[in-house]
Design an enzyme around this catalytic site. Structure first.
Site, PDB file in Angstrom:
ATOM      1  N   ARG A 177       1.023  -0.830   0.305  1.00  0.00           N
ATOM      2  CA  ARG A 177      -0.114   0.062   0.236  1.00  0.00           C
ATOM      3  C   ARG A 177       0.629   1.315  -0.218  1.00  0.00           C
ATOM      4  O   ARG A 177       1.616   1.063   1.096  1.00  0.00           O
ATOM      5  CB  ARG A 177      -1.122   0.600   1.319  1.00  0.00           C
ATOM      6  CG  ARG A 177      -1.749   1.496   1.176  1.00  0.00           C
ATOM      7  CD  ARG A 177      -2.673   1.120   1.787  1.00  0.00           C
ATOM      8  NE  ARG A 177      -3.193   2.603   1.852  1.00  0.00           N
ATOM      9  CZ  ARG A 177      -4.166   2.900   1.326  1.00  0.00           C
ATOM     10  NH1 ARG A 177      -4.602   2.277   0.793  1.00  0.00           N
ATOM     11  NH2 ARG A 177      -4.755   4.063   1.810  1.00  0.00           N
TER      12      ARG A 177
ATOM     13  N   HIS B  55       0.192   4.498   1.127  1.00  0.00           N
ATOM     14  CA  HIS B  55      -0.482   5.349   2.561  1.00  0.00           C
ATOM     15  C   HIS B  55      -0.161   7.523   2.692  1.00  0.00           C
ATOM     16  O   HIS B  55       1.032   7.465   2.572  1.00  0.00           O
ATOM     17  CB  HIS B  55      -1.080   4.834   3.591  1.00  0.00           C
ATOM     18  CG  HIS B  55      -1.574   4.795   4.464  1.00  0.00           C
ATOM     19  ND1 HIS B  55      -2.743   4.907   4.277  1.00  0.00           N
ATOM     20  CD2 HIS B  55      -2.065   6.017   5.452  1.00  0.00           C
ATOM     21  CE1 HIS B  55      -3.901   5.410   4.688  1.00  0.00           C
ATOM     22  NE2 HIS B  55      -3.006   5.957   5.675  1.00  0.00           N
TER      23      HIS B  55
ATOM     24  N   GLU C 100       0.593  10.449   4.842  1.00  0.00           N
ATOM     25  CA  GLU C 100      -0.630  10.498   6.161  1.00  0.00           C
ATOM     26  C   GLU C 100      -1.593  11.339   6.027  1.00  0.00           C
ATOM     27  O   GLU C 100      -1.620  12.143   5.684  1.00  0.00           O
ATOM     28  CB  GLU C 100       0.868  11.250   6.602  1.00  0.00           C
ATOM     29  CG  GLU C 100       0.472  12.194   7.690  1.00  0.00           C
ATOM     30  CD  GLU C 100       2.188  13.072   7.924  1.00  0.00           C
ATOM     31  OE1 GLU C 100       1.955  13.354   9.172  1.00  0.00           O
ATOM     32  OE2 GLU C 100       1.895  13.851   7.199  1.00  0.00           O
ATOM     33  N   CYS C 101      -2.079  11.054   7.400  1.00  0.00           N
ATOM     34  CA  CYS C 101      -3.247  11.664   7.638  1.00  0.00           C
ATOM     35  C   CYS C 101      -2.902  11.443   8.887  1.00  0.00           C
ATOM     36  O   CYS C 101      -3.642  10.571   9.506  1.00  0.00           O
ATOM     37  CB  CYS C 101      -4.814  10.751   6.539  1.00  0.00           C
ATOM     38  SG  CYS C 101      -6.029  11.417   7.656  1.00  0.00           S
TER      39      CYS C 101
ATOM     40  N   THR D  72     -15.268  17.728   0.083  1.00  0.00           N
ATOM     41  CA  THR D  72     -13.514  17.879   0.209  1.00  0.00           C
ATOM     42  C   THR D  72     -12.412  17.865  -0.761  1.00  0.00           C
ATOM     43  O   THR D  72     -11.865  18.887  -1.033  1.00  0.00           O
ATOM     44  CB  THR D  72     -13.202  16.320   0.175  1.00  0.00           C
ATOM     45  OG1 THR D  72     -11.597  15.996   0.387  1.00  0.00           O
ATOM     46  CG2 THR D  72     -13.650  14.870  -0.961  1.00  0.00           C
TER      47      THR D  72
ATOM     48  N   ASP E 162      -6.393  17.030  -5.919  1.00  0.00           N
ATOM     49  CA  ASP E 162      -5.219  16.030  -5.303  1.00  0.00           C
ATOM     50  C   ASP E 162      -3.525  16.823  -5.588  1.00  0.00           C
ATOM     51  O   ASP E 162      -3.254  16.610  -6.672  1.00  0.00           O
ATOM     52  CB  ASP E 162      -5.620  14.845  -5.579  1.00  0.00           C
ATOM     53  CG  ASP E 162      -4.608  13.299  -5.210  1.00  0.00           C
ATOM     54  OD1 ASP E 162      -3.532  13.668  -4.498  1.00  0.00           O
ATOM     55  OD2 ASP E 162      -5.165  12.113  -5.246  1.00  0.00           O
TER      56      ASP E 162
ATOM     57  N   ARG F   4      -0.960  15.273  -4.797  1.00  0.00           N
ATOM     58  CA  ARG F   4       0.528  13.779  -4.489  1.00  0.00           C
ATOM     59  C   ARG F   4       1.241  13.522  -5.425  1.00  0.00           C
ATOM     60  O   ARG F   4       0.942  14.171  -6.155  1.00  0.00           O
ATOM     61  CB  ARG F   4      -0.383  12.782  -4.039  1.00  0.00           C
ATOM     62  CG  ARG F   4      -0.789  13.368  -1.872  1.00  0.00           C
ATOM     63  CD  ARG F   4      -1.698  12.283  -1.134  1.00  0.00           C
ATOM     64  NE  ARG F   4      -3.004  11.739  -2.473  1.00  0.00           N
ATOM     65  CZ  ARG F   4      -4.077  10.353  -2.507  1.00  0.00           C
ATOM     66  NH1 ARG F   4      -3.885   9.912  -1.601  1.00  0.00           N
ATOM     67  NH2 ARG F   4      -4.845  11.001  -2.573  1.00  0.00           N
TER      68      ARG F   4
END
Length: 205
Positions: A49, A51, A53-54, A114, A126, A128
């Site tokens: 995965r 992932h 950061e949250c 969102t 987004d 990222r």
């Protein structure tokens, strides 16, 4: 994008004892972590995965998203398999940072979804950057992933940078009354494969 390996250590968790690999992204100073379990450098596709950061979901148990639940489910799946990798990228709020994420939450409290919240703050939906994944995977000798994600854009981004995604493994968990609109927005506006229920909520007939 230069990413430098720093060190590795054992990380015992409730799921398994992983190897924690630290990497430094020199251009930004961001520190990323990759957890591995078993022999991931044998050439066979690795259950994994990527992932982002949250803090709110991963550490503070927020139910506004499904991030914390996905992180736990991914670690459990890797532990059950006895082999796998989890890249933990320091890209909070889909790349906008923690303080801007709180600003976005404030807008969501006022009715924005969102995506709309990010855009009102002047950001893309987004932001990222997955280019940092390749040098970390190469350092670990990982050639191919069985990627746990609901996000086809993530599969496309990794594939375009030369990372083989042998399989997309759905990771649908953490649905609750507080994140119903959030999940519907991810399905309807960001293309996440969240199931017919969320797609229909995002795109009513």
């Amino acid at each position: 994008m230069p990413v430098v390996f720093v060190a590795a250590s054992k990380l015992p968790t409730p799921f398994a004892t992983f190897t924690m690999n630290g990497f430094l992204e020199e251009a930004t100073g961001r520190e990323h972590v990759v957890l591995t379990l078993g022999d991931v450098a044998d050439g066979a596709p690795v259950l994994g995965r990527v992932h982002s950061e949250c803090l709110t979901g991963d550490a503070l148990f927020s139910q506004r998203c499904d991030c914390g639940s996905q992180l736990e489910a991914a670690l459990r799946a890797i532990a059950l398999e006895g082999r796998g990798v989890l890249l933990y990228l320091r890209q909070e709020g889909r790349g906008i940072g923690l303080m801007n994420k709180i600003r976005a939450y404030e807008l969501q409290d006022g009715g924005a979804d969102t995506v709309e919240a990010n855009e009102r703050l002047g950001f893309a939906a987004d932001q990222r950057d997955y280019s940092i994944c390749r040098p970390m995977l190469e350092h670990l000798g990982i050639k191919s992933l069985r990627l746990m994600t609901n996000n086809p854009r993530k599969v496309k981004a990794l594939t375009e940078m030369g990372i083989t995604v042998a399989e997309r493994v759905p990771l649908q968990t953490g649905q609750n009354p507080h994140n119903k609109l959030y999940l519907a927005t991810k399905a309807g506006k960001l293309g996440h494969m969240m199931g017919n229920e969320h797609q229909s909520e995002a795109d009513p007939a």
